[in-house]
Enzyme design. Structure first.
Site, PDB file in Angstrom:
ATOM      1  CB  SER A  50     -49.124 -36.964  11.113  1.00 20.83           C
ATOM      2  OG  SER A  50     -49.441 -38.226  10.584  1.00 20.83           O
ATOM      3  CD  GLU A  51     -52.228 -40.606  15.383  1.00 21.27           C
ATOM      4  OE1 GLU A  51     -52.477 -39.468  14.924  1.00 21.27           O
ATOM      5  OE2 GLU A  51     -53.062 -41.525  15.423  1.00 21.27           O
ATOM      6  CG  ASN A  52     -47.141 -41.021  11.246  1.00 20.74           C
ATOM      7  OD1 ASN A  52     -47.948 -40.099  11.387  1.00 20.74           O
ATOM      8  ND2 ASN A  52     -46.605 -41.294  10.082  1.00 20.74           N
ATOM      9  N   GLY A  53     -45.441 -38.889  13.912  1.00 18.91           N
ATOM     10  CA  GLY A  53     -44.212 -38.146  14.141  1.00 18.91           C
ATOM     11  C   GLY A  53     -43.988 -36.828  13.445  1.00 18.91           C
ATOM     12  CB  SER A  90     -45.603 -38.044  18.267  1.00 17.16           C
ATOM     13  OG  SER A  90     -46.721 -37.754  17.477  1.00 17.16           O
TER      14      SER A  90
END
Lengths: 221, 214
Positions: A50-53, A90
């Site tokens: 999940s690219e938010n972290g 990320s």
């Protein structure tokens, strides 16, 4: 669900799932791509980013946490093997080639592997979010989309008309009708989805393409 | 040194024309108290640097609705329709930046770097007006650093020295922004005494944090 009742989106997601290898680090765009994990073949497990972290995206367990959301901002869960990090790490995972596969939707794709999926000038200007980094850095970029627009216009074109998300970045296009691979020699039709005639694909595809000599169909024509 | 401030003191930090960085992703990891302090300060002509403009009512969204922002630098504005409306009406200038590039530009701003070279955006609208460089046969864009007057951050826990610990996906841009502003203010859910945080678990060192709001 019976085969006849399967929607275009499900057909696409099921086929994309076959591209996954056990242990792949995978980033899925919002919408259709999020259906892919439902169709992973037996013995294939992937790690979702999940690219938010974080890595290890999974279903919500026990209770919802206000601090745990997916890249669409929706409450989600993390697997016991997961890990949290900041946005720099990320996107280092993404740009640095550590993500094996990304699956994204598309507004237009063309025969040179260009992808447009982030803006319709004058109509829809949401921003690119992480999409430009994903198509640039992921080892394999799969565009999972319906073959034609809602108005019936081809989305696989000779040349994208909308502003690009990435230039020459697409590896594979999966639609409810067919599977195309992008090669240095152009687009190659690799597979027809079950029950789809070659003529239909030719009619609904603007791009030039060649036909793979081992063209596979699930069904004998 | 006492880093603790009250919400009233926080309001006094903001001035017209400031560049403000806010941590958070879709409001998760955004300090609601510090956003409310900016609202109460009535500071105008703000340049806002943030991952996104969240929803109308969450995260930094209210700053957009309250007409305090003249420019937004973000990767995504699609979830807050007010940002788009104001952009089309010419009331807000929006600079859309790929999310990974945004993170790197902030890092550059906070790390003494003159910019970063990234392949992201090559051959797209993002390339317009930027220098490109070919290195070992591959093309890169030169992306310049971002710096702010104030960073408004959110952490899960801090000790009184300002050492920060984050929770889950609320970390996102917060640790990066802690490096890239003249003044770093953080809202924390829990404040502990110095010595209660294991230095091995600290993500952002307190030397970067100026003020703490509980």
């Amino acid at each position: 669900m019976s085969e006849i009742m399967k929607s275009a989106k499900e057909t696409i997601a099921e086929r994309v799932a076959k591209e996954m290898r056990n242990g792949d680090l995978v980033n899925l765009g919002i919408g259709l791509p999020t259906l892919v994990p439902n169709y992973l073949p037996d013995g294939v497990d992937v790690i979702l980013q999940s690219e938010n972290g974080f890595v290890g995206l999974g279903p919500v367990k026990d209770e919802v946490s206000k601090d745990l959301v997916n890249a669409g901002g929706q409450p989600t869960g993390i697997r016991p093997s997961g890990a949290f990090f900041d946005s720099l790490l990320s996107f280092s995972l993404i740009r640095g080639g550590h993500v094996d596969v990304t699956v994204l939707g598309g507004l237009e794709v063309d025969q040179n592997g260009n992808l447009a999926n982030w803006i319709i000038p004058g109509k829809m200007v949401p921003g690119m979010g992480g999409a430009m980094d994903l198509v640039t850095g992921a080892k394999k970029v799969i565009v999972a989309m319906e073959h034609c627009s809602k108005k019936g216009a081809p989305k696989i074109l000779k040349e994208c008309k909308l502003p690009l998300t990435g230039k020459g970045v697409v590896d594979l296009i999966v639609t409810e009708l067919a599977i195309f691979r992008v090669t240095i020699d152009g687009l190659v039709l690799e597979e027809l989805q079950e029950g789809v005639e070659l003529e239909t694909v030719m009619e609904k595809t603007e791009a030039s393409f060649t036909i793979d000599s081992n063209l596979k169909t699930e069904q004998l024509n | 040194m006492n880093k603790l401030i009250t919400i009233e003191e926080a309001r006094e930090l903001f001035r017209d024309g400031m560049t403000i960085m806010s941590g958070g992703f879709m409001g998760v990891g955004t300090s609601e108290k510090l956003v409310s302090a900016v609202l109460a300060s009535e500071a105008k002509d703000i340049t806002l640097i943030s991952s996104d403009t969240s929803l109308e009512e969450t995260g930094v969204g209210p700053l957009i609705s309250n007409n305090q922002v003249k420019k937004v630098i973000a990767s995504h504005i699609g979830t807050n329709p007010i940002t788009g409306k104001k952009m089309i009406a010419g009331e807000i200038d929006v600079e859309l930046v790929p999310q990974g590039t945004l993170a790197e530009r902030i890092r550059a701003g906070g790390s003494g770097l003159g910019g970063v070279l990234t392949p992201t955006g090559v051959g797209t609208m993002v390339e317009e007006g930027k220098a490109t460089l070919e290195i070992d046969g591959k093309e890169y864009l030169l992306e310049k650093p971002l710096h702010a007057d104030i960073a408004i951050l959110k952490a899960y826990k801090a000790d009184k020295a300002g050492n920060l610990v984050f929770r889950q996906s609320a970390r996102n841009f917060n640790p990066i922004m802690a490096l890239a502003a003249d003044l770093v203010v953080v809202e924390v859910e829990e404040l502990v005494e110095v010595g209660e945080l294991d230095p091995d678990t600290v993500v952002t060192p307190g030397v970067l944090v100026d003020n703490i709001l509980v």
